[in-house]
Design an enzyme around this catalytic site. Structure first.
Site, PDB file in Angstrom:
ATOM      1  N   SER A 125       0.833  -1.193   0.000  1.00 19.05           N
ATOM      2  CA  SER A 125       0.000   0.000   0.000  1.00 19.05           C
ATOM      3  C   SER A 125       0.874   1.251   0.000  1.00 19.05           C
ATOM      4  O   SER A 125       1.647   1.456  -0.932  1.00 19.05           O
ATOM      5  CB  SER A 125      -0.958  -0.060   1.187  1.00 19.05           C
ATOM      6  OG  SER A 125      -2.016   0.834   1.036  1.00 19.05           O
ATOM      7  N   ASP A 179     -10.168  -3.074  -5.195  1.00 25.19           N
ATOM      8  CA  ASP A 179      -9.519  -2.271  -4.156  1.00 25.19           C
ATOM      9  C   ASP A 179     -10.053  -0.838  -4.174  1.00 25.19           C
ATOM     10  O   ASP A 179      -9.918  -0.140  -5.179  1.00 25.19           O
ATOM     11  CB  ASP A 179      -8.011  -2.273  -4.402  1.00 25.19           C
ATOM     12  CG  ASP A 179      -7.219  -1.699  -3.253  1.00 25.19           C
ATOM     13  OD1 ASP A 179      -7.793  -0.941  -2.447  1.00 25.19           O
ATOM     14  OD2 ASP A 179      -6.015  -1.995  -3.162  1.00 25.19           O
ATOM     15  N   HIS A 220      -8.392  -4.428  -1.249  1.00 21.13           N
ATOM     16  CA  HIS A 220      -7.092  -3.972  -0.780  1.00 21.13           C
ATOM     17  C   HIS A 220      -6.372  -5.031   0.047  1.00 21.13           C
ATOM     18  O   HIS A 220      -5.147  -5.112   0.023  1.00 21.13           O
ATOM     19  CB  HIS A 220      -7.279  -2.705   0.053  1.00 21.13           C
ATOM     20  CG  HIS A 220      -6.014  -1.979   0.365  1.00 21.13           C
ATOM     21  ND1 HIS A 220      -5.240  -1.387  -0.602  1.00 21.13           N
ATOM     22  CD2 HIS A 220      -5.377  -1.735   1.536  1.00 21.13           C
ATOM     23  CE1 HIS A 220      -4.195  -0.819  -0.044  1.00 21.13           C
ATOM     24  NE2 HIS A 220      -4.253  -1.014   1.260  1.00 21.13           N
TER      25      HIS A 220
END
Length: 764
Positions: A609, A694, A729
């Protein structure tokens, strides 16, 4: 960071399996990205073909997209890969081709990957029970079953609910004990879905009902169901399109939060059971798109708190659960640059307050009936950050940070109704490891027992009950690690690297004493994050043993942009100081090489991320320094994303990264944004992952990064892209499916290092 953020936290999520094996061989021959022959992708020839034909990577078509601002022109050839409907055939075809290419390149490692998976899974006690939490007359806990991906939510009656709680209490499980009741079995619910996650599981005050938030896509848009805790029968119509922020306001009403079109939590609602969602009362509407809402219940269960926050400002409202219809009342006002978090005990609210002047926070209290009359309980300290507090009827627990480590300090409180004064004489909870992780757990407000989670890089996750009156600590649960694990075989330490500006960067290290040589020849995996003030404290992960037991050294770089060293550590790694995050990481890598923990040829790096942004940035800056890199769901198209307020998170994160609609931020962000800085140079082996659904990092960001790398990089090293086509995600949701991801990642790293038994060099 509130609900949304480009975070690395592990949450139980799941993905939809898309088989592409039937088209693998066809795709290896031709990676046409469009039915239009004018737009057909041209397969790149390779000068490094071995005697056995190697599959050729997919090449994304180029459709120039011109963007101009401040006299600067950028051309994004892969802008077309973004499709918010996730239905563009060309885009989906490209992602499938990349997945097929990855499967093909990793096929000769599949046997080893499967062995790794079996090894990792073999360490888990599959049939297990979490440490029971006492709520009123019941113990609540989660049960896992052998071979099952998800948990059962269970409870048992407390044998003697009127007896005062003790650290020595245990939940009876003998044949004469009250029978276990399964409230909800996620395995049954998940049968209808390829992806399944429950993010909130809230029991009503009278223990008769349960409200839970369910996500069946991975997009973090939830549906809330209310069921009878005994029968499992649905007792209310579902609440749809909501966040996972959910609390009971009474036995017959709920407070929840919804999101706007850019997935910003923006409205708080009061729902009465038995009424339509359309008739719910809006308690608060946050119209400023740089602010997001959150919701929490006080430990006393007397109040609910709704907060609105940006990255540097936070203010709070309270709802009296004895009279929810009265609505929200202001507890702390909205003042730019002032960040407050609140709690309740007796006739006082407790307020943790941070400002530019008191950057590590101070602790105040005020009467319920006069929130302006504050008393200072704990002053601001330059070297000690107040991370958070946990209130009890007779005690205050302060979670702090000092010198890069968490601390837990306990203070006694005067009787309710007595005046509150400056706190003195707090005592510390002592921990067994030199570096560790400790986090608060649900505790009983009216008891003197603090429950907390503890682990270190060699100590499995543990749950302790600590008697705040006597100092007695009792281990209630430690994660079982099968397969002959012995913590004494592992060595953990804290070292410090010098950043270019002289700042000392803490590094956490673990390895097996009997396997490493510390002469520069050991393989090493370096992890980093460095954003949102997140503290990545050294903790345990059983799958990591598959690296350590093969002679790896595992290291966490606690770089600026995180919160490990206090608030200023974060401030010095954001906005126009963001590059400190990247140069800190490079400094840690160089320290490890200089001190013989590894060499460039053995140094691998990993981040997810916002940590994937870190990986992308340092790959562009110092590709010579690393052998292999793993960028998970990486935030790599920073400038383009932050210029587009229609993308989730953009508006709320201008205070994190900067607003590139301002010239200074535009050119600063352009100077490090990974997609904008890919160039014609040699890169190490790289694995990039993404999730099609995501909501935090659009799948198109890593897809663009990979496409541009394929076009420009001058080496023949591995570049693999794996996009989960039915996940978000946090990728897959099943507990075993997540282990498969670890096995795949480790297989990639060991393939790069030529450590797979029976294999020669696998470079393409």
């Amino acid at each position: 960071m509130m609900m949304m953020g480009r975070m690395h936290f592990v949450v139980n999520l799941h993905h939809q399996q898309h088989s592409v094996k039937s088209v693998v061989y066809a795709l290896l021959l031709s990676f046409s990205l469009s039915s239009n022959s004018n737009n057909a992708a041209v397969v790149r020839s390779t000068a490094t073909m071995t005697t056995q034909a190697q599959p050729q990577p997919p090449v994304a078509k180029k459709v120039p997209h011109k963007m101009e601002l401040f006299g600067d022109v950028r051309v994004d050839n892969y802008y077309w890969l973004r499709d918010d409907s996730r239905s563009n055939p060309d885009m989906l075809s490209y992602l499938q081709q990349e997945n097929a290419f990855t499967d093909s390149l990793m096929s000769d490692s599949k046997k080893f990957e499967d062995e790794l998976y079996a090894e990792i899974r073999g360490r888990i006690k599959e049939d297990d029970v979490s440490a029971p939490v006492r709520r009123g007359a019941y113990y609540y806990y989660q049960r896992t079953l052998e071979g099952k991906e998800y948990v059962q939510h269970c409870r048992r009656p407390v044998p003697n609910p009127n007896a005062p709680p003790s650290v020595h209490d245990t939940m009876p499980t003998d044949p004469n004990a009250e029978e276990e009741h399964i409230i909800l079995d996620e395995n049954v619910k998940a049968q209808s879905y390829d992806y399944y996650s429950i993010a909130a599981f809230k029991v009503s005050p009278n223990n008769k009902l349960v409200a839970y938030a369910e996500d069946t896509k991975g997009d973090e848009i939830y549906t809330v169901y209310v069921i009878d805790a005994e029968t499992g029968a649905t007792v209310d119509k579902p609440l749809v399109g909501v966040t996972a922020y959910l609390e009971w306001a009474s036995d017959a009403s709920l407070v929840y939060i919804t999101m706007d079109d850019i997935l910003r939590p923006h409205k708080a609602w009061l729902h009465k059971l038995g009424t339509q969602q359309s008739s719910d009362t809006c308690l608060y509407y946050e119209k400023d798109d740089t602010f997001s809402l959150d919701l929490q219940a006080s430990g006393s269960k007397k109040f609910l708190f709704v907060a609105s926050e940006s990255k540097n400002t936070r203010f709070n409202f309270y709802l009296d659960v004895s009279n929810p219809e009265a609505g929200l009342k202001v507890l702390t006002p909205r003042v730019d640059g002032i960040d407050t978090s609140v709690s309740h005990r007796g006739n006082h609210f407790f307020i943790q307050r941070r400002s530019d002047e008191f950057f590590n926070s101070e602790l105040l209290a005020c009467p319920l009936d006069n929130t302006n009359a504050t008393t200072l309980l704990l002053p601001h300290r330059q070297s000690v950050k107040i991370q958070g507090i946990q209130l009890f009827n007779d005690h205050l627990v302060v979670y702090e940070r000092e010198n890069g480590l968490p601390k837990v300090t306990i203070y006694g409180l005067p009787d309710v109704g007595e005046p509150l004064k400056s706190l003195q004489g707090g005592h510390l909870v002592e921990f067994i490891d030199p570096i560790y992780s400790v986090d608060p757990s649900e505790s009983q407000f009216n008891s003197s027992i603090l429950r907390f989670y503890y682990s270190s890089m060699k100590t499995p996750p543990s749950v302790y009950d600590y008697d705040m009156k006597t100092g007695v600590s009792v281990l209630k649960k430690i994660e079982t690690v099968l397969g002959g694990f012995d913590a004494l075989n592992y060595f953990i330490e804290r070292k410090w690297a010098n950043a270019p500006d002289g700042t000392q960067i803490p590094i956490s290290i673990v390895y097996r004493k009997d396997l490493v040589k510390l002469d520069g020849s050991d393989p090493l995996l370096l992890y980093g994050y460095g954003s949102y003030e997140v503290c990545v404290d050294p903790s345990f992960k059983s799958s990591r043993l598959s690296l350590l037991d093969r002679g790896f050294i595992y290291v966490i770089a606690h770089i600026r942009g995180g919160g490990e060293m206090g608030r200023q550590w974060y401030e010095n790694g954001k906005l126009l100081k963001k590059k400190n995050t990247f140069t800190d990481f490079i400094a840690c890598a160089e320290y490890l090489i200089e001190n013989k923990y590894c060499s460039k040829e053995k140094l691998c790096i990993n981040g997810r991320s916002a940590g994937g942004l870190l990986i992308g940035a340092v790959l562009n800056m110092r590709p010579d320094l690393f052998k292999a890199a793993v960028a998970g769901v990486p935030f790599v198209d920073v400038l383009t994303t932050m210029l587009d307020p229609t993308i989730p998170l953009t508006t709320s994160e201008w205070e994190e990264w900067g607003d590139p609609r301002k010239e200074e931020f535009y050119f600063y962000m352009k100077s490090y944004s990974p997609v904008d800085n890919v160039k014609a140079q040699n890169y190490p082996d790289i694995l990039v992952t993404a999730g099609l659904n995501d909501p935090r990092v659009l799948y198109s960001e890593p897809a663009k990064f990979v496409a541009k790398l394929r076009d420009l990089k001058t080496d023949d090293n591995l570049l693999l892209f794996k996009c989960e086509l039915g996940a978000g995600h946090f990728s897959k949701s099943g507990r075993f499916e997540k282990l498969q991801e670890d096995a795949f990642t480790y297989a990639f790293i060991m393939k790069s290092l030529n450590m797979i038994p029976g294999h020669g060099s696998e470079q393409n």
